[in-house]
Design a protein around this motif. Structure first.
Motif, PDB file in Angstrom:
ATOM      1  N   GLU A  81       0.740  -1.180  -0.064  1.00 40.87           N
ATOM      2  CA  GLU A  81       0.130   0.485  -0.145  1.00 40.87           C
ATOM      3  C   GLU A  81       0.481   1.069  -0.311  1.00 40.87           C
ATOM      4  O   GLU A  81       2.016   1.256   0.944  1.00 40.87           O
ATOM      5  CB  GLU A  81      -0.880  -0.537   1.540  1.00 40.87           C
ATOM      6  CG  GLU A  81      -1.906  -1.078   1.282  1.00 40.87           C
ATOM      7  CD  GLU A  81      -2.655  -1.035   2.395  1.00 40.87           C
ATOM      8  OE1 GLU A  81      -4.210  -0.551   2.873  1.00 40.87           O
ATOM      9  OE2 GLU A  81      -2.054  -0.785   4.083  1.00 40.87           O
ATOM     10  N   LEU A  83       1.478   5.521   0.585  1.00 42.05           N
ATOM     11  CA  LEU A  83       0.110   6.627   0.949  1.00 42.05           C
ATOM     12  C   LEU A  83       0.579   8.170   0.543  1.00 42.05           C
ATOM     13  O   LEU A  83       1.699   8.100   0.152  1.00 42.05           O
ATOM     14  CB  LEU A  83       0.242   7.431   2.052  1.00 42.05           C
ATOM     15  CG  LEU A  83       0.414   8.748   3.651  1.00 42.05           C
ATOM     16  CD1 LEU A  83      -1.068   7.774   3.877  1.00 42.05           C
ATOM     17  CD2 LEU A  83       1.031   8.703   4.449  1.00 42.05           C
ATOM     18  N   CYS A  92      -4.626   9.018   2.322  1.00 43.04           N
ATOM     19  CA  CYS A  92      -4.917   7.381   2.291  1.00 43.04           C
ATOM     20  C   CYS A  92      -3.954   6.190   2.016  1.00 43.04           C
ATOM     21  O   CYS A  92      -3.235   6.651   1.511  1.00 43.04           O
ATOM     22  CB  CYS A  92      -6.465   7.326   2.541  1.00 43.04           C
ATOM     23  SG  CYS A  92      -6.214   7.242   0.041  1.00 43.04           S
ATOM     24  N   TRP A  93      -4.447   5.220   2.432  1.00 41.22           N
ATOM     25  CA  TRP A  93      -3.626   4.083   2.434  1.00 41.22           C
ATOM     26  C   TRP A  93      -3.935   3.170   0.479  1.00 41.22           C
ATOM     27  O   TRP A  93      -5.082   3.247   0.824  1.00 41.22           O
ATOM     28  CB  TRP A  93      -3.010   3.191   2.813  1.00 41.22           C
ATOM     29  CG  TRP A  93      -2.073   3.483   4.223  1.00 41.22           C
ATOM     30  CD1 TRP A  93      -2.743   3.911   5.245  1.00 41.22           C
ATOM     31  CD2 TRP A  93      -0.848   3.883   3.997  1.00 41.22           C
ATOM     32  NE1 TRP A  93      -1.102   4.194   5.672  1.00 41.22           N
ATOM     33  CE2 TRP A  93      -0.500   3.887   5.543  1.00 41.22           C
ATOM     34  CE3 TRP A  93       0.037   3.058   2.853  1.00 41.22           C
ATOM     35  CZ2 TRP A  93       0.794   4.549   5.547  1.00 41.22           C
ATOM     36  CZ3 TRP A  93       1.535   3.422   3.771  1.00 41.22           C
ATOM     37  CH2 TRP A  93       2.200   4.020   4.720  1.00 41.22           C
ATOM     38  N   ARG A 119       3.624   0.129   2.700  1.00 41.12           N
ATOM     39  CA  ARG A 119       4.409  -0.334   3.530  1.00 41.12           C
ATOM     40  C   ARG A 119       3.557  -1.304   2.992  1.00 41.12           C
ATOM     41  O   ARG A 119       2.849  -1.570   2.218  1.00 41.12           O
ATOM     42  CB  ARG A 119       2.822  -0.052   4.987  1.00 41.12           C
ATOM     43  CG  ARG A 119       1.599   0.192   4.508  1.00 41.12           C
ATOM     44  CD  ARG A 119       0.414   0.337   5.433  1.00 41.12           C
ATOM     45  NE  ARG A 119      -0.870   0.138   5.468  1.00 41.12           N
ATOM     46  CZ  ARG A 119      -1.612   0.838   6.455  1.00 41.12           C
ATOM     47  NH1 ARG A 119      -1.462   0.993   7.012  1.00 41.12           N
ATOM     48  NH2 ARG A 119      -2.979   0.994   6.164  1.00 41.12           N
ATOM     49  N   TRP A 122       0.546  -5.200   5.827  1.00 38.57           N
ATOM     50  CA  TRP A 122       0.344  -4.142   6.598  1.00 38.57           C
ATOM     51  C   TRP A 122      -0.797  -4.200   7.815  1.00 38.57           C
ATOM     52  O   TRP A 122      -0.944  -4.375   8.931  1.00 38.57           O
ATOM     53  CB  TRP A 122       0.262  -2.993   6.742  1.00 38.57           C
ATOM     54  CG  TRP A 122       0.944  -1.915   7.784  1.00 38.57           C
ATOM     55  CD1 TRP A 122      -0.063  -1.345   8.969  1.00 38.57           C
ATOM     56  CD2 TRP A 122       1.820  -1.952   8.512  1.00 38.57           C
ATOM     57  NE1 TRP A 122       0.196  -0.522   9.723  1.00 38.57           N
ATOM     58  CE2 TRP A 122       2.001  -0.756   8.976  1.00 38.57           C
ATOM     59  CE3 TRP A 122       2.969  -2.718   8.295  1.00 38.57           C
ATOM     60  CZ2 TRP A 122       3.410  -0.287  10.424  1.00 38.57           C
ATOM     61  CZ3 TRP A 122       4.312  -2.121   8.932  1.00 38.57           C
ATOM     62  CH2 TRP A 122       3.849  -1.166  10.218  1.00 38.57           C
ATOM     63  N   LEU A 163       7.413  -0.742   6.849  1.00 38.34           N
ATOM     64  CA  LEU A 163       6.980   0.601   7.049  1.00 38.34           C
ATOM     65  C   LEU A 163       8.227   1.931   6.242  1.00 38.34           C
ATOM     66  O   LEU A 163       8.573   1.575   7.351  1.00 38.34           O
ATOM     67  CB  LEU A 163       6.071   1.160   7.669  1.00 38.34           C
ATOM     68  CG  LEU A 163       5.212   3.024   8.044  1.00 38.34           C
ATOM     69  CD1 LEU A 163       4.311   3.179   6.736  1.00 38.34           C
ATOM     70  CD2 LEU A 163       4.620   3.019   9.084  1.00 38.34           C
TER      71      LEU A 163
END
Length: 166
Positions: A81, A83, A92-93, A119, A122, A163
């Motif tokens: 994902e 960000l 948002c992710w 990330r 997660w 992350l």
């Protein structure tokens, strides 16, 4: 240790059962053999994300600790994902599947506007209906005496969650 599954315990109370304890146990055994008995060759392979950069509209994630096995990645697999700004100034992710891979890096090209971080694995269902099936592995020497080696003279070790800022 990663939570692999949850089964109902006595009287319907939730209980934790580690169905993939073999994977965690083998990783722990590798570290213990390296520290306690000097078997550093068994812990020479320990995949870890070493960096993430934004380059030409894509995110490139470098992976170290691969040994001779190199990186084994499933193109199109979920688990990452990024960000960024998904709508206006709101962060948002956004899920971003693997679009390319090399011997020591993966590339993500589906990005939100102004990406800031990435990330991996997660949350528990990061890869959809197949939780705990990581999209990135490397091949390691087999543990001495370990049963069930399926990958011809080695076993697969997954890249763990991370992350990283961009």
């Amino acid at each position: 240790i990663t939570r692999c599954s949850s089964d109902a315990g006595r009287g319907g109370a939730p209980a934790l059962t580690l169905r993939c304890a073999d994977d965690a146990g083998r990783r722990l055994a590798r570290g213990a053999l390296a520290v306690a008995y000097g078997r550093k060759e068994l812990h020479a392979v320990d995949p870890i994300a070493t960096g993430a950069v934004l380059r030409a509209g894509a995110v490139e994630i470098s992976v170290g600790g691969l040994g001779r096995g190199g990186l084994m990645a499933e193109i199109g697999a979920r688990g990452f994902e990024v960000l960024g700004n998904c709508s206006g100034p709101t962060l948002c992710w956004m899920s971003s599947p693997i679009s390319a891979a090399s011997a020591d890096a993966v590339t993500l090209s589906a990005l939100p506007a102004q990406p800031q971080a990435v990330r991996y694995l997660w949350y528990i269902d990061a890869v959809g209906v197949h939780p705990f099936r990581a999209p990135i592995y490397t091949k390691a020497l087999p543990l001495p005496g370990a049963p069930g080696i399926k990958y011809g003279n080695g076993e697969l070790l997954p890249l763990g969650p991370f992350l990283l800022p961009l």
